[in-house]
Design an enzyme around this catalytic site. Structure first.
Site, PDB file in Angstrom:
ATOM      1  N   TYR A 192      86.003  98.871 151.732  1.00 37.33           N
ATOM      2  CA  TYR A 192      87.387  99.040 151.854  1.00 37.33           C
ATOM      3  C   TYR A 192      87.966  98.023 152.425  1.00 37.33           C
ATOM      4  O   TYR A 192      88.071  97.678 153.637  1.00 37.33           O
ATOM      5  CB  TYR A 192      87.821 100.223 152.465  1.00 37.33           C
ATOM      6  N   GLY A 247      96.118 111.625 143.961  1.00 37.86           N
ATOM      7  CA  GLY A 247      97.699 111.897 144.129  1.00 37.86           C
ATOM      8  C   GLY A 247      98.119 112.792 142.850  1.00 37.86           C
ATOM      9  O   GLY A 247      99.344 113.314 143.008  1.00 37.86           O
ATOM     10  N   LEU A 288      92.943 115.468 146.361  1.00 43.10           N
ATOM     11  CA  LEU A 288      94.271 115.552 145.712  1.00 43.10           C
ATOM     12  C   LEU A 288      94.264 114.946 144.278  1.00 43.10           C
ATOM     13  O   LEU A 288      95.440 114.762 143.619  1.00 43.10           O
ATOM     14  CB  LEU A 288      95.653 115.156 146.558  1.00 43.10           C
TER      15      LEU A 288
END
Length: 330
Positions: free
Chosen positions: A55, A210, A207
């Site tokens: 990351y 998004g 989620l």
């Protein structure tokens, strides 16, 4: 904060995914807000912190390390290795998976230095290297447990056969893969194997990157450098079909008096005490909203309604491009 059990490791039932603090979702993140979000999470009992060496090409681990200075003993810290990156003038791209024992040991030492810690609590293989027997990779990872640099081992985006082979070498504590209302593959592919072996599950992107927040209305909502622009589920007709599915979640959430995000996370939390989702955010406002899911109790009828609204295979489009899909479920 509720607690979940990943093998022998106890974690907060909701964790915090930190990837977006460094990459992928457009608009350069504000490091001070990211660190404030990490601090707010810990203060609220959300102490399961997830990062990876890839990351931001290591930058994410550095940010997490700065945030955890003086608070290391308050968290369960997880990181991952396995991707080698290629740098260009404008971006850093994970292009090669390397599960060799030599790389595993070097990658962990580099992660520990960036994080500013002497050990991590949970260390994942980010993707399986098809050129290296999983027994060899996990054997090298196990040697890091023996050296005191790692407490528990995990795998990411693997299938049941790989989990069994790895677990025979050294106990695997958790498997991390995408799981949410709109990605239900793990329920038939890997989750039964994990429960047979007593291994926990850590859903990332709970989620739907998004989508399940109900706040996305068009692909034009994404900045030019947002990775979602390149994912099939967020393109063309797929986007609209998936938007229609999310509309049902918004309706169910409104009837419950919660936000779509809270409803989606509560659905995952209801799947078992061996599940610990790690919704990612780089803002305190979204963190507070996500943590509200802990108090949402879903009735059997509400769970059935969500299952009916989002049956397996209802979502249009693959999770990744063909190249990305070639690295999952191995």
């Amino acid at each position: 904060m509720r607690q979940s059990q990943l093998g022998d490791l106890t974690v907060s039932s909701l964790g915090l995914g930190c990837m977006g603090m460094s990459q992928s979702y457009g608009v350069r993140p504000d490091e001070s807000e990211s660190i404030a979000t990490l601090h707010a999470a810990i203060d609220a009992g959300c102490t399961f912190i997830d990062t990876a060496d890839v990351y931001g090409d290591g930058e994410n681990e550095e940010i997490v390390g700065r945030a955890l200075a003086g608070r290391r003993d308050q968290v369960v810290l997880a990181t991952k290795f396995g991707f080698r990156t290629t740098k260009s003038e404008s971006t850093v791209v994970p292009t090669v998976v390397d599960g060799s024992p030599e790389y595993a040991r070097a990658a962990l030492d580099a992660s520990l230095q960036r994080l500013g810690v002497d050990h991590v609590d949970l260390w994942y293989l980010h993707r399986r290297d098809p050129q290296v027997p999983i027994e060899d990779t996990v054997g090298a990872m196990a040697s890091m447990v023996e050296a005191g640099k790692v407490r528990y081992l995990g795998l990411s985006e693997v299938n049941g056969d790989t989990v069994r082979a790895a677990h025979a070498v050294h106990p695997i504590t958790a498997v991390q893969s995408e799981w949410s209302l709109w990605t239900r593959d793990p329920e038939t592919v890997v989750l039964p194997a994990l429960r047979e072996l007593g291994i926990g599950f850590v859903p990332f992107s709970p989620l739907g990157r998004g989508f399940l927040t109900g706040q996305l209305t068009s692909p034009d909502d994404f900045p030019e450098d947002d990775m979602r622009r390149g994912l099939p589920r967020f393109q063309g007709e797929n986007f609209q079909k998936n938007l229609d599915l999310v509309a049902q979640v918004r309706t169910l959430a409104a009837a419950k008096g919660v936000t779509p995000s809270q409803l989606a996370l509560a659905w995952l939390l209801a799947q078992g005490n061996d599940v610990a989702p790690i919704p990612g955010t780089k803002r305190r406002s979204y963190l507070t909203e996500n943590l509200g899911a802990i108090d949402v109790v879903l009735t059997p009828d509400e769970l059935a309604g969500l299952d009916a609204a989002f049956p397996p295979d209802a979502v249009a489009g693959q999770r990744y491009t063909d190249g990305g899909m070639n690295l999952v479920g191995k």
